[in-house]
Design an enzyme around this catalytic site. Structure first.
Site, mmCIF file in Angstrom:
data_model
loop_
_atom_site.group_PDB
_atom_site.id
_atom_site.type_symbol
_atom_site.label_atom_id
_atom_site.label_comp_id
_atom_site.label_asym_id
_atom_site.label_seq_id
_atom_site.Cartn_x
_atom_site.Cartn_y
_atom_site.Cartn_z
ATOM 1 N N ARG A 124 -2.862 10.828 -8.531
ATOM 2 C CA ARG A 124 -2.399 10.898 -6.450
ATOM 3 C C ARG A 124 -1.462 11.110 -6.991
ATOM 4 O O ARG A 124 -0.127 11.942 -7.194
ATOM 5 C CB ARG A 124 -2.131 9.332 -6.538
ATOM 6 C CG ARG A 124 -3.413 8.489 -6.340
ATOM 7 C CD ARG A 124 -3.944 7.642 -6.549
ATOM 8 N NE ARG A 124 -3.488 7.098 -4.638
ATOM 9 C CZ ARG A 124 -3.269 5.592 -4.487
ATOM 10 N NH1 ARG A 124 -3.350 5.226 -5.315
ATOM 11 N NH2 ARG A 124 -2.532 5.908 -3.202
ATOM 12 N N SER A 168 4.367 5.765 5.109
ATOM 13 C CA SER A 168 4.053 5.220 3.474
ATOM 14 C C SER A 168 4.388 3.748 3.526
ATOM 15 O O SER A 168 6.211 4.694 3.117
ATOM 16 C CB SER A 168 4.243 6.648 2.844
ATOM 17 O OG SER A 168 4.137 5.595 1.278
ATOM 18 N N ASP A 316 -5.297 0.483 5.084
ATOM 19 C CA ASP A 316 -6.420 0.271 3.746
ATOM 20 C C ASP A 316 -7.896 -0.314 4.211
ATOM 21 O O ASP A 316 -9.005 -0.510 3.357
ATOM 22 C CB ASP A 316 -5.715 -0.912 3.133
ATOM 23 C CG ASP A 316 -4.752 -0.246 2.594
ATOM 24 O OD1 ASP A 316 -4.921 1.075 1.730
ATOM 25 O OD2 ASP A 316 -3.989 -1.182 1.826
HETATM 26 C C1 S3P Z 1 0.444 -0.473 0.335
HETATM 27 C C2 S3P Z 1 1.289 0.759 1.524
HETATM 28 C C3 S3P Z 1 -0.225 1.908 1.401
HETATM 29 C C4 S3P Z 1 -1.334 1.093 1.377
HETATM 30 C C5 S3P Z 1 -1.388 1.006 0.464
HETATM 31 C C6 S3P Z 1 -0.507 -0.179 -0.169
HETATM 32 C C7 S3P Z 1 2.178 -1.195 -0.133
HETATM 33 O O1 S3P Z 1 -0.085 2.723 0.678
HETATM 34 O O2 S3P Z 1 -2.176 1.800 1.309
HETATM 35 O O3 S3P Z 1 -2.881 0.493 -0.566
HETATM 36 O O4 S3P Z 1 1.620 -1.960 -0.460
HETATM 37 O O5 S3P Z 1 3.332 -0.027 0.416
HETATM 38 P P1 S3P Z 1 0.767 4.204 1.803
HETATM 39 O O6 S3P Z 1 2.642 3.904 1.574
HETATM 40 O O7 S3P Z 1 0.490 6.073 0.356
HETATM 41 O O8 S3P Z 1 0.162 4.210 2.958
#
Ligand code: S3P
Length: 444
Positions: A124, A168, A316
């Site tokens: 990732r 994000s 998600d």
């Molecule tokens: C999350 C943010 C999201 C989400 C992940 C949990 C978090 O990811 O998909 O399951 O707890 O801040 P991204 O920040 O990559 O969108």
């Protein structure tokens, strides 16, 4: 460890259940508790592998943590300068949230650390976090933009103003955590609102965090003071049941104490626009987060064009929403969801492949999917065997598709369901899904 689901076709979901604690909030409760002064008490903690990875990382960094004991965790905070160097690498397992937020937190420490993850996490993207942290003065090395991530000792960070190139919450949170260790005011500008659990919890720990529309800022050098955190049930886990009960005729299910933070409820809005019957019962506050019981009854769904502004608020839940779209009358179009391609799996490709294995063809695009739903009450899937691609949410989404299948649905590679939803099989069986798990330990 190879595990698989075998799910009998049809059925309905009824009764009341509480899904496990919110993953995002559980990670943050341990992290903030660790660097706070005093003892933080957490209830409703997710005992899934992801949150346990975060706990073990902080234990390795010298923080005493008790539990989890029936969802209760006690974190003996060491203060913002109390973390200690470890001999070996810190293992984040499958947890992208753990790794990205830790990058921010560790960037400001005066010791070196290395973050590693499992096979899926090792693929990732981490450059999106490393780059702005480097601009703040951090010294970070990645393996071609991916883990392992090596964070060298810092001799001081300085605050920046940073416009996030993608929506994000992990990136925003990493920069805010680094900002606690930076000289000056760190300002993060989001292209679209994302989950704000970090901001809310920091305030609960006494930090002055400003947010105004899409701009979030904090001053460095502020101390955190221990707090108690009541973790609500995870809406992202509830989503499998919201979709399952919506598509299975005769369903009537109550999901208890679910977090309904408005930066997370895109899936409720999307399902409602599709015609789902979801009632928000007894909305209340718990530990700085809005929660409610959700009553969902089956309803005829219709396809929609998903408004792009709802995408980050439902990011998600798309694997489950794709299953709903297959069962809806007419076309559903999702665009602007390219982030789905860099989750625990490429969720656009993995779902298209899994649905195809169940006899349902979809059209994928670079940033989304087009699904021509079949509507009605009859089966829309047929017997088949799908692969979860090490991804918990793909596994559970394909499992609930069995509610509208004409034959048995088998899903391989389901071990990672334990990262976010320990006890899924038991809870789903109790509600009416004819599911069994097979694996190293035999049938469950
Ligand atoms: C999350 C943010 C999201 C989400 C992940 C949990 C978090 O990811 O998909 O399951 O707890 O801040 P991204 O920040 O990559 O969108």
């Amino acid at each position: 460890m190879s595990r698989s689901f075998r799910v009998g076709p049809g059925g309905r979901l009824v009764g009341r259940l509480r899904v496990p604690g919110d993953k995002s909030i559980s990670h943050r409760a341990v992290m903030l508790g660790a660097i706070a002064e005093g003892t933080t008490r957490v209830s409703g903690f997710l005992t899934g592998a992801d949150a346990i990875s975060t706990m073990n990382v902080f234990r390795a960094l010298g923080v005493e943590i008790e539990g989890p004991d029936d969802g209760r965790v006690v974190v003996h905070g060491v203060g913002s300068r109390g973390l200690r160097a470890t001999a070996g690498p810190l293992d984040c397992g499958n947890a992208g949230t753990a790794m990205r937020l830790l990058m921010g937190l560790l960037a400001g420490q005066r010791f070196e650390s290395t973050l590693v993850g499992d096979e899926s996490l090792s693929r990732r993207p981490m450059r999106r976090v490393a780059e702005p942290l480097q601009r703040m003065g951090a010294r970070i090395e990645t393996n071609g933009g991916c883990p392992p991530v090596r964070i060298l000792p810092s001799d001081g960070l300085h605050a920046i103003r940073y416009e996030l190139p993608m929506a994000s919450a992990q990136l925003k949170s990493a920069l805010l955590l680094a900002g606690l260790y930076a000289e000056g005011e760190t300002v993060v500008v989001e292209p679209a609102p994302t989950r704000d659990h970090t901001e809310r919890m920091l305030r609960g720990f006494g930090v002055d965090v400003r947010s105004d529309d899409r701009v979030v800022s904090l001053r460095g050098g502020q101390a955190l003071h221990a707090a108690s955190v009541d973790v609500p049930a995870d809406l992202s886990s509830a989503a499998f049941f919201l979709v399952g009960a919506s598509i299975a005729p005769g369903s009537d299910l109550v999901l208890e104490h679910v977090g309904i933070n408005p930066t997370r409820t895109g899936c409720l809005e999307i399902l409602r626009r599709m015609g789902a019957d979801i009632e928000i019962v007894s909305p209340r506050q718990a530990g700085g987060e809005p929660v409610a019981d959700l009553r969902v009854r089956s309803a005829p769904l219709r396809g929609i064009e998903v408004p792009p502004e709802l995408v980050p608020l439902a990011i998600d839940e798309f694997p489950a929403l794709f299953v709903a779209a297959c069962c809806a009358e007419g076309r559903t179009v999702v665009r602007g969801a390219e982030e789905l391609r860099v989750k625990e799996s490429d969720r656009i490709a993995a779902m298209a492949e899994g649905l195809a294995a169940l006899g349902f063809a979809t059209q994928t695009t670079d940033d989304g999917i087009v699904i021509d739903g079949r509507g009605g009450d009859d089966a829309v899937f047929r017997a088949g065997r799908g692969l979860a691609h090490h991804d918990h949410r793909i596994a559970m989404s394909l499992a609930i598709a069995a509610l509208r299948s004409s034959g048995i649905v088998e899903v391989d590679d389901t071990a990672n369901v334990a990262t976010s939803f320990p006890g899924f099989v038991g809870l789903a069986r109790g509600a009416g899904l004819d599911i069994e798990e097979h694996g190293a330990g035999g049938r469950r």
